[in-house]
Scaffold this motif. Structure first.
Motif, PDB file in Angstrom:
ATOM      1  N   PRO A 199       1.571   6.165  -3.131  1.00 40.73           N
ATOM      2  CA  PRO A 199       1.608   6.181  -4.597  1.00 40.73           C
ATOM      3  C   PRO A 199       0.314   5.634  -5.180  1.00 40.73           C
ATOM      4  N   ALA A 200      -0.023   6.090  -6.365  1.00 41.72           N
ATOM      5  CA  ALA A 200      -1.249   5.626  -7.018  1.00 41.72           C
ATOM      6  C   ALA A 200      -1.171   4.137  -7.328  1.00 41.72           C
ATOM      7  N   GLU A 201       0.015   3.666  -7.710  1.00 45.27           N
ATOM      8  CA  GLU A 201       0.216   2.251  -8.004  1.00 45.27           C
ATOM      9  C   GLU A 201       1.499   1.787  -7.337  1.00 45.27           C
ATOM     10  N   VAL A 202       1.515   0.537  -6.920  1.00 47.78           N
ATOM     11  CA  VAL A 202       2.699  -0.036  -6.277  1.00 47.78           C
ATOM     12  C   VAL A 202       3.086  -1.313  -7.007  1.00 47.78           C
ATOM     13  N   ASP A 203       4.327  -1.360  -7.449  1.00 45.74           N
ATOM     14  CA  ASP A 203       4.877  -2.573  -8.043  1.00 45.74           C
ATOM     15  C   ASP A 203       5.651  -3.290  -6.939  1.00 45.74           C
ATOM     16  N   THR A 204       5.088  -4.361  -6.409  1.00 44.72           N
ATOM     17  CA  THR A 204       5.705  -5.034  -5.266  1.00 44.72           C
ATOM     18  C   THR A 204       6.986  -5.791  -5.634  1.00 44.72           C
ATOM     19  N   ASP A 205       7.335  -5.820  -6.917  1.00 42.98           N
ATOM     20  CA  ASP A 205       8.595  -6.438  -7.328  1.00 42.98           C
ATOM     21  C   ASP A 205       9.707  -5.407  -7.512  1.00 42.98           C
ATOM     22  N   ASP A 206       9.368  -4.122  -7.420  1.00 37.88           N
ATOM     23  CA  ASP A 206      10.325  -3.054  -7.702  1.00 37.88           C
ATOM     24  C   ASP A 206      10.990  -2.579  -6.409  1.00 37.88           C
ATOM     25  N   LEU A 207      12.052  -3.267  -6.013  1.00 43.19           N
ATOM     26  CA  LEU A 207      12.754  -2.909  -4.782  1.00 43.19           C
ATOM     27  C   LEU A 207      13.464  -1.566  -4.893  1.00 43.19           C
ATOM     28  N   VAL A 208      13.940  -1.222  -6.074  1.00 41.70           N
ATOM     29  CA  VAL A 208      14.695   0.022  -6.241  1.00 41.70           C
ATOM     30  C   VAL A 208      13.796   1.232  -5.987  1.00 41.70           C
ATOM     31  N   THR A 209      12.618   1.241  -6.607  1.00 42.36           N
ATOM     32  CA  THR A 209      11.690   2.354  -6.373  1.00 42.36           C
ATOM     33  C   THR A 209      11.285   2.412  -4.907  1.00 42.36           C
ATOM     34  N   ALA A 210      11.109   1.250  -4.275  1.00 41.92           N
ATOM     35  CA  ALA A 210      10.761   1.215  -2.855  1.00 41.92           C
ATOM     36  C   ALA A 210      11.874   1.832  -2.010  1.00 41.92           C
ATOM     37  N   MET A 211      13.118   1.568  -2.365  1.00 39.64           N
ATOM     38  CA  MET A 211      14.246   2.163  -1.647  1.00 39.64           C
ATOM     39  C   MET A 211      14.232   3.678  -1.803  1.00 39.64           C
ATOM     40  N   GLU A 212      13.905   4.143  -2.995  1.00 41.50           N
ATOM     41  CA  GLU A 212      13.861   5.586  -3.239  1.00 41.50           C
ATOM     42  C   GLU A 212      12.733   6.251  -2.448  1.00 41.50           C
ATOM     43  N   ARG A 213      11.686   5.486  -2.161  1.00 40.59           N
ATOM     44  CA  ARG A 213      10.561   6.021  -1.394  1.00 40.59           C
ATOM     45  C   ARG A 213      10.788   5.929   0.117  1.00 40.59           C
ATOM     46  N   THR A 214      11.946   5.434   0.541  1.00 41.82           N
ATOM     47  CA  THR A 214      12.221   5.233   1.962  1.00 41.82           C
ATOM     48  C   THR A 214      13.490   5.976   2.366  1.00 41.82           C
ATOM     49  N   ARG A 262       0.807  -1.223   0.000  1.00 39.56           N
ATOM     50  CA  ARG A 262       0.000   0.000   0.000  1.00 39.56           C
ATOM     51  C   ARG A 262       0.838   1.270   0.000  1.00 39.56           C
ATOM     52  N   LEU A 263       1.945   1.260   0.752  1.00 35.01           N
ATOM     53  CA  LEU A 263       2.772   2.463   0.877  1.00 35.01           C
ATOM     54  C   LEU A 263       3.885   2.520  -0.169  1.00 35.01           C
ATOM     55  N   GLY A 264       4.264   1.368  -0.693  1.00 35.21           N
ATOM     56  CA  GLY A 264       5.326   1.345  -1.696  1.00 35.21           C
ATOM     57  C   GLY A 264       6.712   1.534  -1.129  1.00 35.21           C
ATOM     58  N   VAL A 265       6.887   1.440   0.212  1.00 31.48           N
ATOM     59  CA  VAL A 265       8.199   1.625   0.834  1.00 31.48           C
ATOM     60  C   VAL A 265       8.876   0.277   1.032  1.00 31.48           C
ATOM     61  N   LEU A 266      10.195   0.330   1.253  1.00 33.22           N
ATOM     62  CA  LEU A 266      10.969  -0.885   1.472  1.00 33.22           C
ATOM     63  C   LEU A 266      10.709  -1.419   2.882  1.00 33.22           C
ATOM     64  N   GLU A 267      10.536  -2.727   2.981  1.00 31.37           N
ATOM     65  CA  GLU A 267      10.312  -3.373   4.268  1.00 31.37           C
ATOM     66  C   GLU A 267      11.345  -4.476   4.468  1.00 31.37           C
ATOM     67  N   VAL A 268      11.597  -4.808   5.723  1.00 28.85           N
ATOM     68  CA  VAL A 268      12.432  -5.957   6.050  1.00 28.85           C
ATOM     69  C   VAL A 268      11.770  -6.702   7.193  1.00 28.85           C
ATOM     70  N   ARG A 269      11.797  -8.013   7.116  1.00 28.09           N
ATOM     71  CA  ARG A 269      11.218  -8.843   8.178  1.00 28.09           C
ATOM     72  C   ARG A 269      12.179  -9.972   8.513  1.00 28.09           C
ATOM     73  N   ASP A 270      12.125 -10.416   9.761  1.00 23.81           N
ATOM     74  CA  ASP A 270      12.885 -11.593  10.182  1.00 23.81           C
ATOM     75  C   ASP A 270      11.982 -12.796   9.947  1.00 23.81           C
ATOM     76  N   ALA A 271      12.020 -13.306   8.736  1.00 26.17           N
ATOM     77  CA  ALA A 271      11.089 -14.370   8.342  1.00 26.17           C
ATOM     78  C   ALA A 271      11.334 -15.655   9.122  1.00 26.17           C
ATOM     79  N   THR A 272      12.591 -15.952   9.427  1.00 32.32           N
ATOM     80  CA  THR A 272      12.890 -17.166  10.196  1.00 32.32           C
ATOM     81  C   THR A 272      12.298 -17.084  11.590  1.00 32.32           C
ATOM     82  N   ALA A 273      12.478 -15.941  12.266  1.00 30.68           N
ATOM     83  CA  ALA A 273      11.944 -15.773  13.617  1.00 30.68           C
ATOM     84  C   ALA A 273      10.417 -15.843  13.617  1.00 30.68           C
TER      85      ALA A 273
END
Length: 702
Positions: free
Chosen positions: A202-217, A100-111
């Motif tokens: 953003p009006a649209e979010v491409d969840t595969d676009d990590l670079v744009t997400a980094m720019e938005r964060t 929804r926000l288009g920002v970069l996220e990180v999670r501890d998936a193993t934990a």
């Protein structure tokens, strides 16, 4: 051509490395100077949950962690860790784009996967779930994704949610916290949109676009323009504020224009000063002349140095004048009168009050009369006896009769005569005169005024600033925290011609202090509400930190000698752990205690310097009073002498019998002073006392 991005987490870890290890890191990424990463030996890890995560060899015992998106030829430096910790981190983390926000996220998936069975077992025993009233659509609209949603459905208490903070993507965690605190989904959405630079998704979010997400964060990741910028960042790794502006800060600092004065409040470490510095840069870049001021000399000097670090363009830097308010008023009066005003010292002022009381028979103490003069007469700029007798004495607790008011005026008048005969003035008197001088000038001296630590200024000083800039767009940018008020100056901005209605903003996220230090230190403030700068009560609702570390250490020692020995032991431990000397700050309540501390550390072979020292003092531990700690920050802080005989300081308290309200204000001010000193710490806080502890200290168990 490859692009290099630096994550905030990388610089935080880099700053804590020993110098020899930093050199190895510098060598490992030096190839960026040639715009190529060939030879960095980026390695994929077998079993990693995120295929975009790589590692690079730093030295025999450490590895760097790099995020390499599929597109854009971008390399993002995430962290430098010991080998085993780096491998564990790289295998367990997953990076994603918030849907929804288009920002970069990180999670501890193993934990998260490991904790899921325990949550599932708990959920089987409870009928009520924490987020049962919200449908999947509500949560998805707040940015929760398919991996997080099943775990959220298992939560049965807020404690379980808090336990997941370090595992969940921050935007999704904050959305859940907002709902758990009682916000509606609409209110929660508004809250998490604060994570965006312009508060608009953003009006649209491409969840595969990590670079744009980094720019938005930009609060977490920045792109480096070239080797010069990279070298500058690595040379000042602690100065994260120069580069990583949180979106809430960025919106205030870089907004094109405000239609009048702006007030920004927030708890310790929320980035108020950072925001003010970047606002000064923004206004100067637009061509305006900027005055940046604060109460203490030490903080003004710190602001000056920080602006030098922040601004490369000499022309822009020259448009910003940084000076503390007392020096500004003194210089204004000096330049007008043609001579240096003599400033009366504390002992001289006390002696003159005693003479005035004896000669007039005033039934009040010197402390009461001095406060009456400063907080009523000078605060309201009252001209003469009649104006004082008609005054309302706002902010004074003890009621006095008309007859007592006459005798009070007689004593104050006599004091002023004695002071005049000595040829001396107080700083507050100088401020009142400077305000009159500036108000009489046909054209204000500045186009913009920025005030840091605004809660400490006296009304006379506010009149200086009001006269120094014309009323209009972007005239004043005011930042402060009433919970850090360490001087007894209480004002109403509106009464001084400064209107911030509709332009007041609060920062709630602490970026300096760990949650463990913050939660402990907030308890020092007690439970009494505090008055803000706009006639409203101020509280710390929503004040939080997402940083975590060790709990503060509180030590009680039998006597002062033992306390000094324990202090030397603690400082030595920090130094042996690789903390640079200038990143250690030591505070005590009284100036008299500084010499003892300096001698004790010197005998142990530890060099010290005052809090105001610069340059050659890089290899020295900084030592000063609690008052001098204002506006500064250190990796490690020791606050000593926090015992019943010193905190609160008896000399700083008005007698409760003479004025209960003033006594309560004095106690709160002493609480604030201790809070200020303790919240200068980023990573570690050590508090000690000899004999009986201060009543302000929360219960502790070591």
């Amino acid at each position: 051509m490859p692009r290099l991005a630096i994550a905030k987490s990388f610089l935080t870890g880099y700053a804590n490395l020993e110098k020899s290890v930093r050199k190895s890191v510098d060598e490992a990424i030096a190839r960026f100077e040639h715009h190529t990463f060939a030879g960095l030996h980026l390695e994929k890890l077998h079993g990693a949950l995120d295929p975009h995560v790589r590692t690079i060899r730093i030295d025999g015992g450490r590895r760097g962690i790099v995020l390499k998106p599929d597109t854009g030829d971008v390399y993002c430096l995430l962290a430098v860790m010991e080998h085993d910790a780096a491998i564990k981190y790289a295998k367990s983390r997953k990076f994603s784009v918030n849907q929804r926000l288009g920002v970069l996220e990180v999670r501890d998936a193993t934990a998260l996967e490991q904790v899921k069975p325990a949550l599932d077992a708990l959920a089987q025993t409870r009928t009520e779930k924490l987020f049962a009233e919200y449908g999947d659509g509500d949560l998805i609209n707040l940015g929760l994704d398919a991996e997080v949603l099943p775990i959220v459905r298992l939560l049965t208490s807020e404690d379980h949610l808090v336990a997941l903070e370090s595992m969940l993507p921050q935007p999704q965690y904050l959305a859940l916290v907002a709902l758990a605190s009682g916000m509606s989904p609409e209110e929660a959405w508004e809250e998490i949109c604060r994570l965006l630079p312009d508060a608009l998704p953003p009006a649209e979010v491409d969840t595969d676009d990590l670079v744009t997400a980094m720019e938005r964060t930009p609060g977490e990741v920045v792109f480096v323009s070239g080797p010069d910028e990279l070298a500058q960042m690595l040379a000042h790794p602690f100065a994260l504020w120069r580069v990583f502006l949180h979106p809430a800060q960025r919106r205030l600092a870089r907004r094109p224009s405000f239609n009048g004065a702006v007030q920004v409040t927030g708890g310790a470490g929320t980035g108020k000063t950072v925001t003010a510095l970047h606002r000064a840069l923004h206004l100067a870049e637009k061509g305006g002349s900027v005055l940046m001021t604060t109460y203490t000399t030490t903080l003004a000097e710190s602001l000056d140095r920080q602006l030098d670090l922040l601004i490369d363009d000499a022309g822009v830097r020259d448009r910003i004048t940084v000076i503390n308010i007392d020096k500004l008023s003194y210089r204004t009066v000096k330049n007008t009168s043609g001579h240096n005003p003599k400033i009366a010292g504390r002992a001289e002022i006390q002696a003159l009050w005693e003479i005035a009381i004896e000669q007039t028979g005033a039934p009040f103490s010197a402390a009461f009369l001095h406060r009456e003069w400063e907080q009523v007469i000078l605060a309201q700029d009252l001209a003469g006896r009649d104006a004082y007798l008609r005054s309302e004495r706002r902010g004074r607790g003890r009621r006095i009769s008309p007859g007592q008011k006459e005798r009070t005026w007689a004593a104050i008048s006599r004091f002023l005569e004695l002071l005049s005969d000595s040829g001396a003035h107080t700083y507050t008197q100088i401020a009142s005169e400077a305000a009159r001088i500036l108000a009489a000038e046909p054209v204000p001296r500045y186009q913009h005024v920025i005030v840091d630590e605004a809660q400490d200024l006296h009304p006379a000083q506010w009149r200086i600033l009001r006269a120094a800039v014309a009323v209009g767009p972007d005239d004043m940018f005011i930042v402060g925290d009433p919970h850090q008020r360490i001087y007894d100056h209480r004002v109403s901005l509106k009464s001084l011609g400064i209107t911030v209605t509709g332009r007041s903003h609060k920062l709630r996220q602490s970026y300096r202090t760990t949650a463990e230090i913050l939660n402990w230190a907030v308890r020092l403030l007690g439970v009494e509400p505090v008055a803000g700068l706009d006639d409203a009560r101020d509280d710390l609702t929503g004040y939080r930190s997402s940083l975590h570390g060790r709990r503060p250490v509180v030590r009680g020692l039998p006597d002062r000698r033992a306390e000094l020995d324990a202090l030397e032991e603690q400082v030595r431990a920090w130094l042996d752990a690789g903390v640079e000397p200038h990143a250690i700050g030591i505070a005590t309540r009284f100036t008299s205690g500084l010499t003892r501390i300096e001698k004790a550390l010197s005998a142990a072979g530890i060099d010290t310097a005052s809090l105001a020292a610069t340059g050659s003092a890089q290899d020295c531990v900084r030592v000063g009073t609690m008052h001098r700690m204002k506006g500064l920050e250190f990796r490690c802080v020791a606050v000593t002498g926090v015992d019943a005989g010193a905190v609160p300081a008896s000399a700083a308290l008005t007698s409760q019998d003479e004025d209960p309200t003033a006594h309560a204000h004095d106690l709160q001010r002493e609480r604030c002073l201790l809070f200020v000193a303790c919240t200068r710490a980023r990573d570690a806080l050590y508090v000690s006392y000899a004999g009986r502890p201060s009543a302000f200290l929360p219960d502790h168990h070591n």
